[in-house]
Motif scaffolding. Structure first.
Motif, PDB file in Angstrom:
ATOM      1  N   MET A  59       2.558   5.705 -18.152  1.00 10.40           N
ATOM      2  CA  MET A  59       1.698   4.679 -18.687  1.00 10.40           C
ATOM      3  C   MET A  59       2.572   3.467 -19.206  1.00 10.40           C
ATOM      4  SD  MET A  59      -1.177   3.120 -19.345  1.00 10.40           S
ATOM      5  CE  MET A  59      -2.605   4.308 -19.273  1.00 10.40           C
ATOM      6  N   GLU A  60       3.642   3.866 -20.035  1.00  9.61           N
ATOM      7  CA  GLU A  60       4.411   2.915 -20.745  1.00  9.61           C
ATOM      8  C   GLU A  60       5.147   1.805 -19.635  1.00  9.61           C
ATOM      9  OE1 GLU A  60       7.982   2.443 -24.322  1.00  9.61           O
ATOM     10  OE2 GLU A  60       6.553   4.048 -24.375  1.00  9.61           O
ATOM     11  N   ASP A  61       5.664   2.538 -18.794  1.00 10.22           N
ATOM     12  CA  ASP A  61       6.334   1.835 -17.663  1.00 10.22           C
ATOM     13  C   ASP A  61       5.391   0.869 -17.124  1.00 10.22           C
ATOM     14  OD1 ASP A  61       8.704   3.163 -18.091  1.00 10.22           O
ATOM     15  OD2 ASP A  61       8.377   4.427 -16.402  1.00 10.22           O
ATOM     16  N   ARG A  62       4.146   1.094 -16.665  1.00 10.22           N
ATOM     17  CA  ARG A  62       3.192   0.062 -16.306  1.00 10.22           C
ATOM     18  C   ARG A  62       2.736  -0.836 -17.218  1.00 10.22           C
ATOM     19  NH1 ARG A  62       0.714   5.057 -14.563  1.00 10.22           N
ATOM     20  NH2 ARG A  62      -1.108   4.438 -15.723  1.00 10.22           N
ATOM     21  N   LYS A  63       2.587  -0.514 -18.454  1.00  9.06           N
ATOM     22  CA  LYS A  63       2.397  -1.401 -19.414  1.00  9.06           C
ATOM     23  C   LYS A  63       3.235  -2.511 -19.560  1.00  9.06           C
ATOM     24  CE  LYS A  63       0.131  -0.329 -23.159  1.00  9.06           C
ATOM     25  NZ  LYS A  63      -1.078  -0.919 -22.941  1.00  9.06           N
ATOM     26  N   LYS A  64       4.572  -2.192 -19.582  1.00  8.56           N
ATOM     27  CA  LYS A  64       5.831  -3.164 -19.751  1.00  8.56           C
ATOM     28  C   LYS A  64       5.606  -4.246 -18.481  1.00  8.56           C
ATOM     29  CE  LYS A  64       9.127  -0.176 -22.164  1.00  8.56           C
ATOM     30  NZ  LYS A  64      10.289   0.719 -21.944  1.00  8.56           N
ATOM     31  N   GLU A  65       5.116  -3.650 -17.416  1.00 18.90           N
ATOM     32  CA  GLU A  65       5.276  -4.614 -16.279  1.00 18.90           C
ATOM     33  C   GLU A  65       3.900  -5.443 -16.118  1.00 18.90           C
ATOM     34  OE1 GLU A  65       5.010  -1.671 -12.960  1.00 18.90           O
ATOM     35  OE2 GLU A  65       7.268  -1.264 -13.254  1.00 18.90           O
ATOM     36  N   GLY A  66       2.892  -5.111 -17.094  1.00 17.95           N
ATOM     37  CA  GLY A  66       1.953  -6.202 -17.182  1.00 17.95           C
ATOM     38  C   GLY A  66       0.436  -5.368 -16.906  1.00 17.95           C
ATOM     39  N   TYR A  67       0.674  -4.051 -17.002  1.00 16.09           N
ATOM     40  CA  TYR A  67      -0.858  -3.114 -16.585  1.00 16.09           C
ATOM     41  C   TYR A  67      -1.696  -3.337 -18.021  1.00 16.09           C
ATOM     42  CZ  TYR A  67      -3.538   1.090 -15.456  1.00 16.09           C
ATOM     43  OH  TYR A  67      -4.431   1.745 -14.971  1.00 16.09           O
ATOM     44  N   PHE A  68      -2.751  -2.885 -17.988  1.00 20.14           N
ATOM     45  CA  PHE A  68      -3.783  -3.046 -18.834  1.00 20.14           C
ATOM     46  C   PHE A  68      -3.129  -2.718 -20.239  1.00 20.14           C
ATOM     47  CE2 PHE A  68      -6.814  -1.861 -15.340  1.00 20.14           C
ATOM     48  CZ  PHE A  68      -6.945  -3.227 -15.074  1.00 20.14           C
TER      49      PHE A  68
ATOM     50  N   GLU B 141       0.802  -1.195   0.139  1.00 20.35           N
ATOM     51  CA  GLU B 141       0.169   0.195   0.131  1.00 20.35           C
ATOM     52  C   GLU B 141       0.997   1.157  -0.081  1.00 20.35           C
ATOM     53  OE1 GLU B 141      -3.446   1.301  -0.481  1.00 20.35           O
ATOM     54  OE2 GLU B 141      -4.072  -0.029   1.354  1.00 20.35           O
ATOM     55  N   GLU B 142       0.505   2.212  -0.762  1.00 19.55           N
ATOM     56  CA  GLU B 142       1.318   3.500  -1.051  1.00 19.55           C
ATOM     57  C   GLU B 142       0.871   4.483   0.250  1.00 19.55           C
ATOM     58  OE1 GLU B 142       0.768   5.097  -4.675  1.00 19.55           O
ATOM     59  OE2 GLU B 142       2.296   3.840  -5.909  1.00 19.55           O
ATOM     60  N   LYS B 143       1.576   5.395   0.657  1.00 21.07           N
ATOM     61  CA  LYS B 143       1.455   6.388   1.675  1.00 21.07           C
ATOM     62  C   LYS B 143       1.644   7.533   1.031  1.00 21.07           C
ATOM     63  CE  LYS B 143       1.019   2.597   4.594  1.00 21.07           C
ATOM     64  NZ  LYS B 143      -0.248   2.163   5.147  1.00 21.07           N
ATOM     65  N   GLY B 144       0.894   8.528   1.979  1.00 17.49           N
ATOM     66  CA  GLY B 144       1.039   9.769   1.694  1.00 17.49           C
ATOM     67  C   GLY B 144       0.115  10.279   0.949  1.00 17.49           C
ATOM     68  N   TYR B 145       0.164  11.775   0.517  1.00 16.06           N
ATOM     69  CA  TYR B 145      -0.984  12.512  -0.121  1.00 16.06           C
ATOM     70  C   TYR B 145      -1.247  12.059  -1.452  1.00 16.06           C
ATOM     71  CZ  TYR B 145      -0.267  15.978   3.553  1.00 16.06           C
ATOM     72  OH  TYR B 145      -0.305  16.466   4.448  1.00 16.06           O
ATOM     73  N   ASN B 146      -0.067  11.557  -2.251  1.00 21.64           N
ATOM     74  CA  ASN B 146      -0.442  11.236  -3.710  1.00 21.64           C
ATOM     75  C   ASN B 146      -0.368   9.443  -3.716  1.00 21.64           C
ATOM     76  OD1 ASN B 146      -0.103  13.679  -4.906  1.00 21.64           O
ATOM     77  ND2 ASN B 146       1.838  13.715  -4.282  1.00 21.64           N
ATOM     78  N   ALA B 147      -0.845   8.933  -2.506  1.00 26.04           N
ATOM     79  CA  ALA B 147      -1.077   7.411  -2.541  1.00 26.04           C
ATOM     80  C   ALA B 147      -2.233   6.996  -3.372  1.00 26.04           C
ATOM     81  CB  ALA B 147      -1.188   6.941  -1.001  1.00 26.04           C
ATOM     82  N   SER B 148      -2.121   5.887  -4.154  1.00 24.76           N
ATOM     83  CA  SER B 148      -2.941   5.390  -5.059  1.00 24.76           C
ATOM     84  C   SER B 148      -2.715   3.906  -5.077  1.00 24.76           C
ATOM     85  CB  SER B 148      -3.001   5.952  -6.321  1.00 24.76           C
ATOM     86  OG  SER B 148      -3.750   5.435  -7.439  1.00 24.76           O
ATOM     87  N   ARG B 149      -4.145   3.203  -5.518  1.00 26.59           N
ATOM     88  CA  ARG B 149      -3.938   1.656  -5.792  1.00 26.59           C
ATOM     89  C   ARG B 149      -3.963   1.407  -7.202  1.00 26.59           C
ATOM     90  NH1 ARG B 149      -7.736  -1.465  -1.328  1.00 26.59           N
ATOM     91  NH2 ARG B 149      -6.399  -1.046   0.734  1.00 26.59           N
ATOM     92  N   ASN B 150      -3.933   2.230  -7.877  1.00 23.10           N
ATOM     93  CA  ASN B 150      -3.989   2.055  -9.474  1.00 23.10           C
ATOM     94  C   ASN B 150      -2.848   1.182 -10.056  1.00 23.10           C
ATOM     95  OD1 ASN B 150      -5.707   2.725 -11.762  1.00 23.10           O
ATOM     96  ND2 ASN B 150      -3.717   3.886 -12.575  1.00 23.10           N
ATOM     97  N   LYS B 151      -1.559   1.422  -9.695  1.00 26.50           N
ATOM     98  CA  LYS B 151      -0.355   0.814 -10.122  1.00 26.50           C
ATOM     99  C   LYS B 151      -0.541  -0.729  -9.608  1.00 26.50           C
ATOM    100  CE  LYS B 151       4.458   0.819 -10.638  1.00 26.50           C
ATOM    101  NZ  LYS B 151       5.761   1.401 -10.512  1.00 26.50           N
ATOM    102  N   MET B 152      -0.869  -0.875  -8.473  1.00 27.28           N
ATOM    103  CA  MET B 152      -1.021  -2.274  -7.852  1.00 27.28           C
ATOM    104  C   MET B 152      -2.028  -3.260  -8.453  1.00 27.28           C
ATOM    105  SD  MET B 152      -0.959  -1.589  -3.671  1.00 27.28           S
ATOM    106  CE  MET B 152      -1.683   0.041  -3.677  1.00 27.28           C
TER     107      MET B 152
END
Length: 302
Positions: A293-302, A104-115
């Motif tokens: 976006m490209e970094d996330r996609k290389k890892e297996g994102y949508f 889980e990310e922490k802080g003001y910009n925390a998001s679960r999107n990448k997870m």
């Protein structure tokens, strides 16, 4: 009033997408349609229904639930599954966190999107899907513009944008080795305007989030975010009630709204035609870096 040209254009896009969806069923043993509850995945499901009418859609839908979705999105998802008697699988990001597979990310910009990537890859492996269709379009973002219709993923679920297969004359190569799978994007050639015009023409139902409504929001880095308890706010980020709508729908923590009075499809189309801001211009997750976006996609994102 829609011109005959626009209708012909939409019919050509529709035919292309239906062809791609039928190719998926012809080439793969166990495909699935990724369903976010957003307009693009809704259109993909509508096209799938058309592709196999009067029979049922011959594959399941799967939603990767961050646990931080808009309640309206979840309600729409469940209503759609019940209405059309379709199997809706749900992959839980919260379960991935509980199992220690995602942090889980922490802080003001925390998001679960990448997870979502961890949960998606685990779900594909658990259900042994050899193809996952999605509603991504090339006009959305520069990394998505690099995708083929049939996008190969290795046995780690990763994507190599420099090593993609040619698609000459709409011939799609779905050959793969054990453990590999494909992502397929049937509406790759559609634009945001095409999607909205098609929704209007076909009278497709959408979540209420897409239409003008009052909501408490606050501004961060030029983006209006929903004043949800899921987002940690700074003292200076004071919520106020505004008339807004959402152009895209994703995780609450990173989905920006726009001020808008567009409450009908016709008004939305007029607004989209005149805007100079990209559709994903309000997505906070895309602003983390130039290649986010490209970094996330290389890892297996949508």
């Amino acid at each position: 009033m829609r011109s005959s040209y626009s209708l012909t254009h939409l019919k050509e896009l529709e035919a292309e997408s239906i062809y791609v969806i039928r190719e998926v069923v012809a080439q793969f043993e166990n495909p699935v349609l990724l369903f976010s509850g957003g307009k693009d995945s809704i259109v993909c499901f509508y096209l799938a229904r058309k592709a196999f009418y009067p029979g049922k859609v011959p594959f399941s839908l799967m939603h990767i639930d961050t646990g931080h979705n808009f309640p309206e999105t979840i309600a729409f998802r469940d209503d759609l599954a019940k209405k059309y008697d379709v199997k809706m699988l749900v992959g839980s990001v919260q379960e991935s966190i509980n199992q220690g597979k995602a942090i889980e990310e922490k802080g003001y910009n925390a998001s679960r999107n990448k997870m979502q990537t961890v949960t998606l890859l685990d779900s594909i492996e658990a259900h042994r899907f050899d193809c996952a269709m999605g509603g991504a379009r090339r006009d959305e973002e520069k990394a998505r513009a690099k995708e083929r219709f049939f996008s190969h993923r290795d046995d780690f679920g990763q994507w190599d944008p420099k090593n993609q297969r040619p698609e000459l004359w709409n011939l799609f190569n779905g050959r793969k080795h054990m453990g590999e799978h494909f992502r397929v994007f049937p509406i790759s050639n559609w634009t945001e305007m095409d999607i909205w015009q098609y929704i209007l023409h076909e009278e497709i139902e959408l979540p209420s989030l897409y239409f003008s409504h009052k909501r408490n929001v606050f501004e961060r880095d030029g983006t209006l975010l929903y004043a949800s308890d899921l987002i940690q706010r700074k003292e200076t980020e004071i919520p106020s009630e505004r008339i807004i709508r959402f152009r895209t729908i994703g995780d609450v923590t990173c989905t920006g709204a726009i001020e808008s009075s567009a409450s009908t499809l016709e008004e939305i189309i007029e607004e989209v035609a005149s805007t100079r801001v990209t559709e994903r211009g309000g997505r906070a997750d895309d602003k983390r870096s130039e290649a986010a976006m490209e970094d996330r996609k290389k890892e297996g994102y949508f």
